[in-house]
Design a protein around this motif. Structure first.
Motif, mmCIF file in Angstrom:
data_model
loop_
_atom_site.group_PDB
_atom_site.id
_atom_site.type_symbol
_atom_site.label_atom_id
_atom_site.label_comp_id
_atom_site.label_asym_id
_atom_site.label_seq_id
_atom_site.Cartn_x
_atom_site.Cartn_y
_atom_site.Cartn_z
ATOM 1 N N ASP A 149 30.418 -72.109 -14.268
ATOM 2 C CA ASP A 149 31.036 -72.804 -13.136
ATOM 3 C C ASP A 149 32.276 -72.008 -12.733
ATOM 4 O O ASP A 149 33.402 -72.335 -13.100
ATOM 5 C CB ASP A 149 31.408 -74.231 -13.532
ATOM 6 N N LEU A 150 32.037 -70.928 -11.988
ATOM 7 C CA LEU A 150 33.111 -70.012 -11.623
ATOM 8 C C LEU A 150 33.492 -70.164 -10.162
ATOM 9 O O LEU A 150 32.627 -70.123 -9.284
ATOM 10 C CB LEU A 150 32.678 -68.562 -11.863
ATOM 11 N N ASN A 151 34.776 -70.319 -9.902
ATOM 12 C CA ASN A 151 35.279 -70.301 -8.534
ATOM 13 C C ASN A 151 36.123 -69.058 -8.277
ATOM 14 O O ASN A 151 36.769 -68.954 -7.235
ATOM 15 C CB ASN A 151 36.113 -71.556 -8.244
ATOM 16 N N LEU A 152 36.111 -68.141 -9.239
ATOM 17 C CA LEU A 152 36.906 -66.920 -9.103
ATOM 18 C C LEU A 152 36.157 -65.767 -9.757
ATOM 19 O O LEU A 152 35.601 -65.922 -10.847
ATOM 20 C CB LEU A 152 38.280 -67.113 -9.755
ATOM 21 N N ILE A 153 36.120 -64.639 -9.070
ATOM 22 C CA ILE A 153 35.583 -63.416 -9.672
ATOM 23 C C ILE A 153 36.596 -62.291 -9.485
ATOM 24 O O ILE A 153 37.419 -62.312 -8.563
ATOM 25 C CB ILE A 153 34.224 -62.991 -9.072
ATOM 26 N N GLN A 154 36.528 -61.326 -10.391
ATOM 27 C CA GLN A 154 37.377 -60.141 -10.312
ATOM 28 C C GLN A 154 36.491 -58.938 -9.991
ATOM 29 O O GLN A 154 35.460 -58.730 -10.632
ATOM 30 C CB GLN A 154 38.088 -59.908 -11.649
ATOM 31 N N ILE A 155 36.899 -58.173 -8.995
ATOM 32 C CA ILE A 155 36.140 -56.986 -8.596
ATOM 33 C C ILE A 155 37.025 -55.757 -8.741
ATOM 34 O O ILE A 155 38.151 -55.720 -8.236
ATOM 35 C CB ILE A 155 35.652 -57.089 -7.137
ATOM 36 N N LEU A 156 36.510 -54.758 -9.444
ATOM 37 C CA LEU A 156 37.140 -53.441 -9.499
ATOM 38 C C LEU A 156 36.240 -52.498 -8.714
ATOM 39 O O LEU A 156 35.106 -52.230 -9.115
ATOM 40 C CB LEU A 156 37.284 -52.966 -10.942
ATOM 41 N N TYR A 157 36.735 -52.032 -7.583
ATOM 42 C CA TYR A 157 35.926 -51.214 -6.679
ATOM 43 C C TYR A 157 36.494 -49.805 -6.600
ATOM 44 O O TYR A 157 37.654 -49.611 -6.234
ATOM 45 C CB TYR A 157 35.911 -51.840 -5.282
ATOM 46 N N ASP A 158 35.671 -48.811 -6.967
ATOM 47 C CA ASP A 158 36.101 -47.422 -6.799
ATOM 48 C C ASP A 158 35.463 -46.863 -5.539
ATOM 49 O O ASP A 158 34.240 -46.750 -5.436
ATOM 50 C CB ASP A 158 35.719 -46.561 -8.000
ATOM 51 N N HIS A 159 36.317 -46.498 -4.592
ATOM 52 C CA HIS A 159 35.885 -46.052 -3.270
ATOM 53 C C HIS A 159 35.642 -44.550 -3.272
ATOM 54 O O HIS A 159 36.533 -43.766 -3.600
ATOM 55 C CB HIS A 159 36.965 -46.407 -2.246
ATOM 56 N N SER A 160 34.421 -44.155 -2.910
ATOM 57 C CA SER A 160 34.089 -42.731 -2.860
ATOM 58 C C SER A 160 33.940 -42.232 -1.430
ATOM 59 O O SER A 160 33.649 -41.053 -1.216
ATOM 60 C CB SER A 160 32.788 -42.471 -3.626
ATOM 61 N N GLY A 161 34.117 -43.137 -0.466
ATOM 62 C CA GLY A 161 33.999 -42.745 0.930
ATOM 63 C C GLY A 161 32.626 -42.966 1.520
ATOM 64 O O GLY A 161 32.432 -42.775 2.721
ATOM 65 N N ASP A 162 31.650 -43.387 0.698
ATOM 66 C CA ASP A 162 30.288 -43.561 1.207
ATOM 67 C C ASP A 162 30.063 -44.988 1.694
ATOM 68 O O ASP A 162 30.664 -45.948 1.200
ATOM 69 C CB ASP A 162 29.253 -43.208 0.131
ATOM 70 N N LEU A 163 29.169 -45.122 2.657
ATOM 71 C CA LEU A 163 28.898 -46.420 3.269
ATOM 72 C C LEU A 163 28.122 -47.338 2.333
ATOM 73 O O LEU A 163 28.299 -48.560 2.364
ATOM 74 C CB LEU A 163 28.119 -46.218 4.573
ATOM 75 N N THR A 164 27.284 -46.773 1.472
ATOM 76 C CA THR A 164 26.436 -47.592 0.610
ATOM 77 C C THR A 164 27.246 -48.476 -0.324
ATOM 78 O O THR A 164 26.986 -49.678 -0.448
ATOM 79 C CB THR A 164 25.492 -46.699 -0.216
#
Length: 370
Positions: free
Chosen positions: A53-68
């Motif tokens: 029962d989660l109302n919060l998530i943590q995202i670590l996003y490494d951006h490489s410049g690609d659209l995908t």
């Protein structure tokens, strides 16, 4: 006369090669953009939330410049907020494969273009005093989102690199990051509940971070693998903006391309480098011809390639700087670079063209074993 085009900053440039010259274009077997990104993300998130029962998530996003990978991020956020309209997304970003200033700028513009209302809690970069421990809540799942591809220093850049480089960059010890990364990765996996969403060529992987990382590494070899050839020279692109903004973000490709040419052969890289050489740590390592940490490892890899290969660069960097710091020839166009190579090896030379240098060299004996 065949033309080969390379992304060059925000524009393109090309080289023409006479049909009299032996030539071959090399490219990975990626067949296109991933299919049904939303469906893959929905399956991943539904499974993750099935017994929570989660109302919060943590995202670590490494951006490489690609659209995908951006589309992967967008699909994840949209799906979560659809399931949890009052949910909260804690967003942490980085761009380890890009110049940090350019990476942050490009990510912000792309988030705006995609109408994705995300503001990073922090943007991780070199010399950042904040480690993962001060940013991530251990009681909440952490989802690492990125793309996987070949890398000249680490072999492959996958979830492991996206999550650990902040810790390794902060350490600034004498050891090479590539030698410490496995230990740091295992330590982080033991401390946190980590999951991964990763684009590898035309495929999307989702699940536990450890499993996704292992699968992604195998897929990188499959999707980006190209059989090596005993060529006299190769001319390869660095991917255009934001990939080729600096020498530091582009030059690791030399280690991927070295196996495609004979000893004494020429590696030609097409990288605009409009923002210059790179970070102050990288420039210092270049000037000293060695250094600690990641920048020292890059410089060491360049020196290793230069032991038995020639290197030339089409860029906007001053030719004198390239010659004095690295012993690399600089040219204004790929055509000039080709002419230089043909003067060395004659018109009987065998020439390879990689319009994007993100290729994984596969040796013939390896192919035979598989």
């Amino acid at each position: 006369m065949p033309e080969y085009w390379f992304k060059y900053g925000v524009t393109e440039t090309f080289v023409e090669i006479s049909e009299e010259i032996a030539q071959r274009r090399i490219q990975p077997s990626i067949i296109g953009s991933p299919i049904d990104v939303e469906g893959k993300v929905a399956d991943f998130l539904d499974e993750l939330l099935a017994d929570r029962d989660l109302n919060l998530i943590q995202i670590l996003y490494d951006h490489s410049g690609d659209l995908t990978s951006l589309n992967l991020l967008k699909a994840l956020v949209k799906r979560f907020l659809k399931l949890k309209p009052d949910g909260v997304v804690v967003f942490i970003a980085s761009s380890w494969r890009l110049d940090s200033v350019i990476g942050r700028k490009h990510l912000n513009s792309e988030l705006k273009r995609l109408e994705l209302n995300l503001t990073p809690k922090t943007f991780l970069e070199k010399s950042d005093s904040q480690g993962i421990e001060s940013l991530v809540d251990r009681s909440i799942p952490l989802i690492v989102v990125t793309s996987a591809e070949p890398h000249g220093i680490f072999g492959e850049f996958c979830l492991r690199e996206a999550m650990t480089l902040n810790e390794l960059m902060n350490g600034r010890g004498q050891e090479k990051p590539s030698e410490k990364i496995d230990d740091v990765w295992r330590d982080l996996l033991a401390k946190y509940d980590v999951y991964g969403l990763c684009a590898v060529g035309d495929e999307i992987l989702g699940g536990s971070a450890e499993e996704v990382d292992l699968k992604a590494r195998k897929l990188v070899k499959e999707k980006f693998g190209v059989e090596v050839d005993d060529a006299d020279m190769i001319i390869a692109g660095a991917g255009g903006y934001p990939r080729d903004s600096t020498l530091e973000s582009s030059i690791h490709l030399l280690s991927l391309l070295a196996d495609f040419v004979i000893d004494g052969g020429l590696i030609g890289l097409v990288a605009e480098c409009r923002e210059g050489l790179g970070s102050k740590e990288f420039i210092t390592a270049l000037a000293k011809e060695f250094g600690t940490g990641y920048e020292g490892e890059i410089v060491g890899s360049i020196r290793e390639v230069l032991k038995n290969r020639r290197v030339a660069l089409t860029s906007t960097l001053p030719k004198a700087i390239l010659e004095n710091l690295l012993g690399i020839k600089g040219f204004d166009t790929p055509q000039d670079l080709l002419t230089y190579g043909l003067r060395i090896y004659s018109r009987s030379a065998k020439v390879l063209i990689a319009e994007n240098g993100l290729v994984k060299p596969i040796k013939r004996e390896t192919l035979g074993q598989s």
